[in-house]
Scaffold this motif. Sequence first.
Motif, PDB file in Angstrom:
ATOM      1  N   ILE A 408       0.838  -1.201   0.000  1.00  0.00           N
ATOM      2  CA  ILE A 408       0.000   0.000   0.000  1.00  0.00           C
ATOM      3  C   ILE A 408       0.872   1.250   0.000  1.00  0.00           C
ATOM      4  O   ILE A 408       0.638   2.215  -0.746  1.00  0.00           O
ATOM      5  CB  ILE A 408      -0.952  -0.003   1.199  1.00  0.00           C
ATOM      6  N   LYS A 409       1.921   1.279   0.846  1.00  0.00           N
ATOM      7  CA  LYS A 409       2.828   2.427   0.899  1.00  0.00           C
ATOM      8  C   LYS A 409       3.508   2.650  -0.446  1.00  0.00           C
ATOM      9  O   LYS A 409       3.727   3.779  -0.894  1.00  0.00           O
ATOM     10  CB  LYS A 409       3.877   2.220   1.989  1.00  0.00           C
ATOM     11  N   LYS A 410       3.837   1.543  -1.066  1.00  0.00           N
ATOM     12  CA  LYS A 410       4.529   1.638  -2.349  1.00  0.00           C
ATOM     13  C   LYS A 410       3.630   2.269  -3.404  1.00  0.00           C
ATOM     14  O   LYS A 410       4.048   3.107  -4.201  1.00  0.00           O
ATOM     15  CB  LYS A 410       4.962   0.222  -2.767  1.00  0.00           C
ATOM     16  N   LYS A 411       2.348   1.880  -3.393  1.00  0.00           N
ATOM     17  CA  LYS A 411       1.394   2.422  -4.352  1.00  0.00           C
ATOM     18  C   LYS A 411       1.161   3.914  -4.107  1.00  0.00           C
ATOM     19  O   LYS A 411       1.048   4.715  -5.026  1.00  0.00           O
ATOM     20  CB  LYS A 411       0.076   1.659  -4.270  1.00  0.00           C
ATOM     21  N   ASN A 412       1.058   4.284  -2.843  1.00  0.00           N
ATOM     22  CA  ASN A 412       0.820   5.697  -2.508  1.00  0.00           C
ATOM     23  C   ASN A 412       1.989   6.592  -2.932  1.00  0.00           C
ATOM     24  O   ASN A 412       1.821   7.718  -3.400  1.00  0.00           O
ATOM     25  CB  ASN A 412       0.580   5.855  -1.011  1.00  0.00           C
TER      26      ASN A 412
END
Length: 423
Positions: A408-412
């Motif tokens: 999720i952090k990577k996508k954000n």
Amino acid sequence: MKKILLSLTLAVSIMTLNISNAFAASQAPSANANGVVVMDAVTGAVIYGNNEDTKYPPASPTKLMTVLLTLEKCKLDEKVKVGTIPPTIEGSKIYIDTNEEMTVKEMLYAVIMVSANDCAEALAEHISGSEEEFAKLMTQRAKELGCKNSTFKNPHGLYDDEHRTTAYDLATIEKELLKHPEYLEISKTKTYMLPATNVYPEQRPLWNDNRLLHNYEKYYYEYAIAGKTGYTDESRHSFVASATKNNNTFIIAMLYDPVKTYFADSKNYFEWAFNNFQTTKLFSKGQEVTKYTSSNGTVIPLLAGEDIYYTKELTLESEPEFKFDANTLKDKFFLKGQPIAQGNVTYNNQSYTVPLVSGVDYEKKILPVVGDLLTTETNTINYTYLGLLILVIVLFFLLLLFALVRNIKKKNSSNPRKNTYKK
């Protein structure tokens, strides 16, 4: 019975009905026969013995084995066609002729009541084809019954150098014979008329030579139910008899009696046996004998697989002792009614094995999903494996959660519009 149950202890069980020694009972009568045994017909316990395992030529009590094999292998209404050899047999006979036909039952009446050697030979040939083959069958069956020292060479008991048995073995054969109602029926018959045959046009009268049965004889014994007399010059006199009184049955076998006092001697032994001993039921089939507690705490009732009796000496106050080796059931699973173990009863030189069956189902429990991975051999949960499994599952979910958060952090971080909006 309370005493018996209280005395339950763990020990190794031993073989069934293994009677090692005669009782140390009150003074038994004496007899002129060299070999003597008095046996309980239900338990096989020897309550008196003198040279009971010494081999003697038995004479006509040999026919007890001939009768037993005939009852086990033939139908009573079978026709027996007489060959050429039976009419030539010496000694006591009813003078059957070659090609004469009689039923098995008719021949048994002649063999049991008047000790007909010719009919014994005819039955042997009918069953095995020859005397020699039948003698092998006799010896083998004796071993199967637990006879220790018997070698049979003919079906009638006429003297042969190698034809030998013992008082103990003859009593053992009689014990098995008493299980056959046909034998008891014929043995208790005092007189009988054999019907005419295809060769002999007239009836043959038979008179039972067991004088214990005849109420006009001085040797009459009202409790007598069976008997077989015998004599040859080499064997001297011999006698096997059975009697029943107050639900107790005893067998007496006497060999090599030089003066023929066996009728009077047998009456004395019977009265001594009935006055001093009693066949007593210890366990009934299906009765709970003891309990077995498995390693996981499951309590399993163990039931008697059959009725168990012992021969009680009335002058003794001691009770039978029951022992059971619980280790024989370790790590085993079983169903209700399944034979699973043996217990041992000892009493006054007697030893009896008690077959034990399970009173409940005791099956291995399989945990869902993981099968028997966590089920131990003692039907319990392996908590070590369970803890490791839980730890693995927790670690798996933590790693999964970590991977999701990271994703999720990577996508954000890779979405510019979201970053502008945040500012």
